[in-house]
Design a protein around this motif. Structure first.
Motif, PDB file in Angstrom:
ATOM      1  N   LEU A 100       0.825  -1.203   0.000  1.00  0.00           N
ATOM      2  CA  LEU A 100       0.000   0.000   0.000  1.00  0.00           C
ATOM      3  C   LEU A 100       0.867   1.263   0.000  1.00  0.00           C
ATOM      4  O   LEU A 100       0.519   2.265  -0.632  1.00  0.00           O
ATOM      5  N   ALA A 101       2.011   1.211   0.684  1.00  0.00           N
ATOM      6  CA  ALA A 101       2.929   2.344   0.682  1.00  0.00           C
ATOM      7  C   ALA A 101       3.518   2.553  -0.708  1.00  0.00           C
ATOM      8  O   ALA A 101       3.607   3.677  -1.208  1.00  0.00           O
ATOM      9  N   LEU A 102       3.924   1.446  -1.346  1.00  0.00           N
ATOM     10  CA  LEU A 102       4.464   1.538  -2.705  1.00  0.00           C
ATOM     11  C   LEU A 102       3.408   2.028  -3.683  1.00  0.00           C
ATOM     12  O   LEU A 102       3.696   2.799  -4.607  1.00  0.00           O
ATOM     13  N   ASP A 103       2.165   1.578  -3.474  1.00  0.00           N
ATOM     14  CA  ASP A 103       1.078   1.998  -4.349  1.00  0.00           C
ATOM     15  C   ASP A 103       0.858   3.506  -4.233  1.00  0.00           C
ATOM     16  O   ASP A 103       0.645   4.199  -5.240  1.00  0.00           O
ATOM     17  N   SER A 104       0.928   4.029  -3.011  1.00  0.00           N
ATOM     18  CA  SER A 104       0.817   5.476  -2.824  1.00  0.00           C
ATOM     19  C   SER A 104       1.965   6.205  -3.519  1.00  0.00           C
ATOM     20  O   SER A 104       1.763   7.232  -4.175  1.00  0.00           O
ATOM     21  N   ASP A 105       3.177   5.660  -3.392  1.00  0.00           N
ATOM     22  CA  ASP A 105       4.336   6.261  -4.050  1.00  0.00           C
ATOM     23  C   ASP A 105       4.176   6.229  -5.573  1.00  0.00           C
ATOM     24  O   ASP A 105       4.572   7.168  -6.274  1.00  0.00           O
ATOM     25  N   PHE A 106       3.587   5.139  -6.080  1.00  0.00           N
ATOM     26  CA  PHE A 106       3.379   4.982  -7.520  1.00  0.00           C
ATOM     27  C   PHE A 106       2.433   6.076  -8.041  1.00  0.00           C
ATOM     28  O   PHE A 106       2.735   6.761  -9.025  1.00  0.00           O
ATOM     29  N   HIS A 107       1.315   6.257  -7.376  1.00  0.00           N
ATOM     30  CA  HIS A 107       0.352   7.270  -7.814  1.00  0.00           C
ATOM     31  C   HIS A 107       0.907   8.677  -7.621  1.00  0.00           C
ATOM     32  O   HIS A 107       0.635   9.570  -8.430  1.00  0.00           O
ATOM     33  N   THR A 108       1.702   8.855  -6.572  1.00  0.00           N
ATOM     34  CA  THR A 108       2.351  10.150  -6.364  1.00  0.00           C
ATOM     35  C   THR A 108       3.343  10.447  -7.479  1.00  0.00           C
ATOM     36  O   THR A 108       3.434  11.581  -7.963  1.00  0.00           O
ATOM     37  N   ALA A 109       4.075   9.416  -7.904  1.00  0.00           N
ATOM     38  CA  ALA A 109       5.061   9.597  -8.973  1.00  0.00           C
ATOM     39  C   ALA A 109       4.389  10.012 -10.280  1.00  0.00           C
ATOM     40  O   ALA A 109       4.932  10.823 -11.044  1.00  0.00           O
ATOM     41  N   ILE A 110       3.219   9.469 -10.545  1.00  0.00           N
ATOM     42  CA  ILE A 110       2.483   9.858 -11.751  1.00  0.00           C
ATOM     43  C   ILE A 110       2.037  11.311 -11.641  1.00  0.00           C
ATOM     44  O   ILE A 110       2.156  12.093 -12.599  1.00  0.00           O
ATOM     45  N   ALA A 111       1.523  11.690 -10.474  1.00  0.00           N
ATOM     46  CA  ALA A 111       1.099  13.077 -10.273  1.00  0.00           C
ATOM     47  C   ALA A 111       2.284  14.032 -10.384  1.00  0.00           C
ATOM     48  O   ALA A 111       2.161  15.132 -10.938  1.00  0.00           O
ATOM     49  N   THR A 112       3.440  13.608  -9.884  1.00  0.00           N
ATOM     50  CA  THR A 112       4.646  14.424  -9.995  1.00  0.00           C
ATOM     51  C   THR A 112       5.046  14.605 -11.449  1.00  0.00           C
ATOM     52  O   THR A 112       5.432  15.696 -11.881  1.00  0.00           O
ATOM     53  N   ALA A 113       4.939  13.528 -12.227  1.00  0.00           N
ATOM     54  CA  ALA A 113       5.285  13.578 -13.646  1.00  0.00           C
ATOM     55  C   ALA A 113       4.340  14.484 -14.425  1.00  0.00           C
ATOM     56  O   ALA A 113       4.689  14.987 -15.491  1.00  0.00           O
ATOM     57  N   ALA A 114       3.144  14.722 -13.888  1.00  0.00           N
ATOM     58  CA  ALA A 114       2.182  15.614 -14.552  1.00  0.00           C
ATOM     59  C   ALA A 114       2.604  17.079 -14.445  1.00  0.00           C
ATOM     60  O   ALA A 114       2.081  17.938 -15.163  1.00  0.00           O
ATOM     61  N   ARG A 115       3.538  17.372 -13.537  1.00  0.00           N
ATOM     62  CA  ARG A 115       4.065  18.720 -13.346  1.00  0.00           C
ATOM     63  C   ARG A 115       2.958  19.726 -13.020  1.00  0.00           C
ATOM     64  O   ARG A 115       2.904  20.823 -13.589  1.00  0.00           O
ATOM     65  N   SER A 116       2.071  19.311 -12.115  1.00  0.00           N
ATOM     66  CA  SER A 116       0.989  20.193 -11.664  1.00  0.00           C
ATOM     67  C   SER A 116       0.863  20.055 -10.151  1.00  0.00           C
ATOM     68  O   SER A 116       0.261  19.094  -9.665  1.00  0.00           O
ATOM     69  N   PRO A 117       1.442  20.992  -9.398  1.00  0.00           N
ATOM     70  CA  PRO A 117       1.383  20.902  -7.931  1.00  0.00           C
ATOM     71  C   PRO A 117      -0.045  20.809  -7.398  1.00  0.00           C
ATOM     72  O   PRO A 117      -0.300  20.107  -6.421  1.00  0.00           O
TER      73      PRO A 117
END
Length: 237
Positions: free
Chosen positions: A152-169
């Motif tokens: 679940l921690a990795l899954d949160s990191d995964f979705h966070t990484a996608i949001a980070t890649a979107a370059r939209s704070p």
């Protein structure tokens, strides 16, 4: 529309930050938090404020204090607020709204990530997915609470990484809030990994790497709809 403003005590803000970090897997069950002095310095509050927040979290059975050598502040093994299936059923409408929000926000994150991602973003997503795949394989053979919590921690990191890649704070903040709102009512029932826990993660990465924004959007929607279906199944009488 104007609404009454409720004064918020400093310890409530500290409490919320710690609780969010635990729910999103930043601190695993059994893991120790930084010492009180470090928490106070990092959060820019007094040690008294930290103690007040900790006292509430201990009472809620989210954290525990261990005395003596090797002691400190630890995340309890069942580190989610106690909640019954009956209460969950009563919150179905809330959960539906949360998943609607997640679909809207995270689908947009995936689409923008496909347009704006860097090679480093793809490497990070591949690394996270590799760890998730290994965990699902080992957990299938020998299910453990620690394995589920780590996934679940990795899954949160995964979705966070996608949001980070979107370059939209703003989207990144909305994504984190959506996941947190999901875990608040249902965190305790994520006690095992379902067969579809890793479903479509690789496909989403492939679409982002190929810079196919429309496909990334569709796949992310399907992925979250799958999670919604799993939670809904758990809540059926």
């Amino acid at each position: 529309m104007l609404k009454p403003i409720r004064p918020v005590a400093a310890h409530e803000l500290v409490l919320e930050q710690i609780k969010s970090a635990v729910m999103l897997g930043r601190y695993q069950p059994g893991e120790s938090l930084p010492p009180e002095r470090e928490l106070a310095k990092f959060l820019n509050v007094s040690r008294t404020t930290v103690r007040e927040a900790v006292a509430v979290l201990v009472a809620e059975e989210l954290l525990e204090v261990k005395r003596g050598r090797g002691g400190g502040l630890f995340v309890r093994p069942a580190a989610t607020p106690s909640i019954s299936r009956q209460n969950l059923s009563e919150q179905r409408a809330v959960l539906r709204a949360v998943f609607d929000f997640r679909i809207a926000v995270e689908s947009s994150c995936a689409e923008l990530a496909a347009l704006r991602r860097t090679t480093a973003d793809i490497r990070r997503l591949r690394r996270l997915h590799h760890e998730m795949t290994e965990l699902t394989a080992s957990n299938a053979l020998e299910p453990t609470a620690a394995g589920t919590a780590r996934f679940l921690a990795l899954d949160s990191d995964f979705h966070t990484a996608i949001a980070t890649a979107a370059r939209s704070p703003q989207l990144e903040e909305a994504m984190a809030q959506g996941r947190l709102n999901m875990f608040r009512p249902v965190g305790q029932i994520f006690t095992r990994l379902e067969d579809n826990a890793d479903h479509l993660h690789k496909d989403v990465i492939d679409a982002i790497e190929a810079k196919d924004g429309e496909l990334a959007r569709v796949l992310m929607r399907r992925h979250i709809e799958g999670t919604r279906a799993t939670v809904e199944a758990w809540l059926r009488p």
